[in-house]
Design a protein around this motif. Structure first.
Motif, short mmCIF file in Angstrom:
data_model
loop_
_atom_site.label_atom_id
_atom_site.label_comp_id
_atom_site.label_asym_id
_atom_site.label_seq_id
_atom_site.Cartn_x
_atom_site.Cartn_y
_atom_site.Cartn_z
N VAL A 267 87.30 44.52 79.92
CA VAL A 267 86.27 45.47 79.53
C VAL A 267 84.93 45.07 80.14
CG1 VAL A 267 85.22 46.69 77.57
CG2 VAL A 267 87.46 45.60 77.29
N LEU A 268 84.15 46.09 80.51
CA LEU A 268 82.75 45.92 80.91
C LEU A 268 81.86 46.74 79.99
CD1 LEU A 268 83.06 46.52 84.78
CD2 LEU A 268 82.90 44.30 83.64
N THR A 269 80.64 46.27 79.77
CA THR A 269 79.61 47.13 79.21
C THR A 269 78.39 47.07 80.11
OG1 THR A 269 78.86 45.33 77.75
CG2 THR A 269 80.27 47.02 76.78
N THR A 270 77.72 48.22 80.22
CA THR A 270 76.51 48.28 81.03
C THR A 270 75.32 47.79 80.20
OG1 THR A 270 75.82 50.50 80.33
CG2 THR A 270 77.40 50.36 82.15
N GLU A 271 74.23 47.59 80.90
CA GLU A 271 72.95 47.42 80.20
C GLU A 271 72.62 48.75 79.52
OE1 GLU A 271 70.33 46.53 83.42
OE2 GLU A 271 70.63 48.47 84.38
N PRO A 272 71.72 48.79 78.53
CA PRO A 272 71.35 50.06 77.91
C PRO A 272 70.82 51.05 78.95
CG PRO A 272 70.56 48.24 76.58
CD PRO A 272 71.06 47.64 77.87
#
Length: 466
Positions: A267-272
């Motif tokens: 999984v990846l999450t972006t910056e806001p």
């Protein structure tokens, strides 16, 4: 040779975005003295926490002990995408293939279970970002448009409403040049912050009197004249009944170890996102999303407007490999980043904040199975295959039903009474998984056409899925 989008991955935190929080509770002390109880729960993920809490809600007077090898929610329960699905069968299609005569009832039970989760969170004041925003499926290849229509028709045949969306309609919901059609389920899906869900359930367990011991792995379990004895590093637990909620980790019942394999998901999450980046997506409904490939992506917005983007690769390591160092896989993160920017080219320049992985347990029927051991004093539920955030609560109720010795609507289900076929031993297991992964990838690139290997697996109700 430079890796595409390496700059977007530079500096990512190698841990779950959800667990990377100041809200994490302090660890509970380990068990250091022998103890006895009415019910011992092994495992402090969602499955174990639901079991302990539901047991106390059924009978507040019973003494419940929960032991966890590390800390509550540190594994799959705190690393998943936060999709809360009503499905108890890993999707309508899987349920229709395996239990067509029960599917309408299973769908009703699944929605009831989701409603009950929402009620439990409200009653216990658990703030975990739980929202019934629904789920969007996106067709990204021409052959998937027919699959979306079939999904909607299958839902209607079993008492559920999933709406078909044209290309323009789905792009009005979430804008991507790759979306060709879609479907929207507004009843059967919610989103949550899974770590806050775990921590909220843990707090609820403690308030209701569950005794929780972390950093307390169980090494062996033996039958005793009046119950079951669990051996931990410092002390023993003598229990009248035991619920095993260890899922991906090797079962204390050795005969179950051929029934599941650990599969790593990443999984990846972006910056806001900025306001302009957020506006470029649309996504006003904030639904969870996935595409329809055999190797599929799942994606969603977090409460602080990051995009979580996961899935596609499902990696099995020879010999049921299950090690902390496997939580990071740069080649998969690079692949996910490339796919992300193909789907959302308007977000070019966004950087990723977190990159992590973890193991889920899968079985040959893709959904949980249940059973008992040691004269009915031990119950288990495992094999959730990545759809356990809500289904683990149903599984907890099944385990408690089985331990009670009373027949219920749940225990009468053929889905509950049946068991999947085991995986073969190594090296056949590894070779079979790798052959299946390659065939699934080929099917995605070849208009969905399944080769002889996949058709053979279909005939026997076997397989391996991302």
């Amino acid at each position: 040779m430079s890796v595409p989008y390496a700059d977007a991955l530079a500096g990512t935190a190698p841990r779950s975005h959800w667990l990377d929080s100041q809200d994490a509770p302090a660890a509970r002390p380990a068990l250091t003295e022998d103890t006895t109880c009415d019910l011992a729960v092994v495992g402090g993920g969602l499955s174990g926490l639901w079991t302990a809490l539901l047991a106390k809600e059924r009978d507040p007077s019973q003494d419940v002990v929960l032991v966890e090898a590390r800390t509550a929610g540190w594994a799959a329960s705190g690393r998943n995408g936060g999709f809360v699905s009503s499905s108890l069968t890993h999707g309508l299609g899987n349920g229709a293939e395996r239990w067509p005569e029960e599917l309408t009832e299973l769908e009703r039970m699944g929605v009831d279970n989701l409603d009950e989760i929402e009620d439990t969170l409200r009653r216990h004041g658990i703030d975990c970002g739980f929202r019934r925003d629904g789920k969007l499926w996106a067709a990204t290849a021409p052959h998937q448009v027919a699959e979306v229509r079939s999904l909607c028709e299958l839902a209607a045949a079993h008492g559920r409403t999933i709406d078909f969306l044209t290309r323009d309609e789905i792009r009005a919901q979430v804008d991507s040049p790759t979306f060709l059609a879609g479907a929207l389920d507004t009843e059967g899906y919610a989103l949550t912050d899974p770590a806050r869900l775990v921590w909220g359930l843990l707090a609820a367990c403690l308030r209701t009197g569950v005794r929780v011991y972390e950093h307390t792995p169980v090494s062996t379990m033996r039958d005793a004249s009046r119950g079951v004895v669990l051996h931990t590093p410092y002390a023993r637990v003598g229990a009248r009944r035991v619920a095993l909620a260890t899922n991906v980790f090797p079962s204390l019942l050795r005969r179950l170890r051929l029934y599941t394999v650990p599969v790593y998901d990443y999984v990846l999450t972006t910056e806001p996102l900025t306001a302009d980046q957020r506006a470029s997506l649309g996504w006003a409904g904030r639904q969870g999303m996935s595409d329809l490939g055999n190797q599929f992506h799942y994606f969603r917005l977090t409460d602080d407007d990051r995009v979580l983007w996961g899935g596609y690769d499902a990696i099995y390591h020879y010999g049921n490999g299950l090690r902390d160092e496997l939580d990071q896989r740069p080649e998969t993160f690079a692949k996910l980043a490339e796919h992300f920017f193909t789907t959302f080219p308007q977000l070019k320049g966004v950087r990723f904040s977190h990159a992590w992985g973890g193991a889920i347990d899968t079985c040959t029927r893709f959904t949980a199975f249940y059973g008992q051991a040691m004269g009915g004093r031990v119950a288990y539920a495992l094999g959730y295959t990545g759809l356990g955030v809500a289904a683990s609560r149903f599984g907890a109720n099944v385990m408690l039903d089985l331990l009670s010795g009373r027949e219920t609507a749940r225990t009468r289900l053929r889905m509950v009474r049946s068991r999947p076929l085991p995986f073969p031993p190594e090296p056949v297991r590894y070779l079979g998984v790798e052959l299946t992964r390659r065939s699934l990838d080929r099917a995605d690139r070849d208009g969905g056409r399944r080769d002889l290997w996949l058709r053979t697996l279909d005939r026997f109700g076997l397989g391996f899925d991302s």
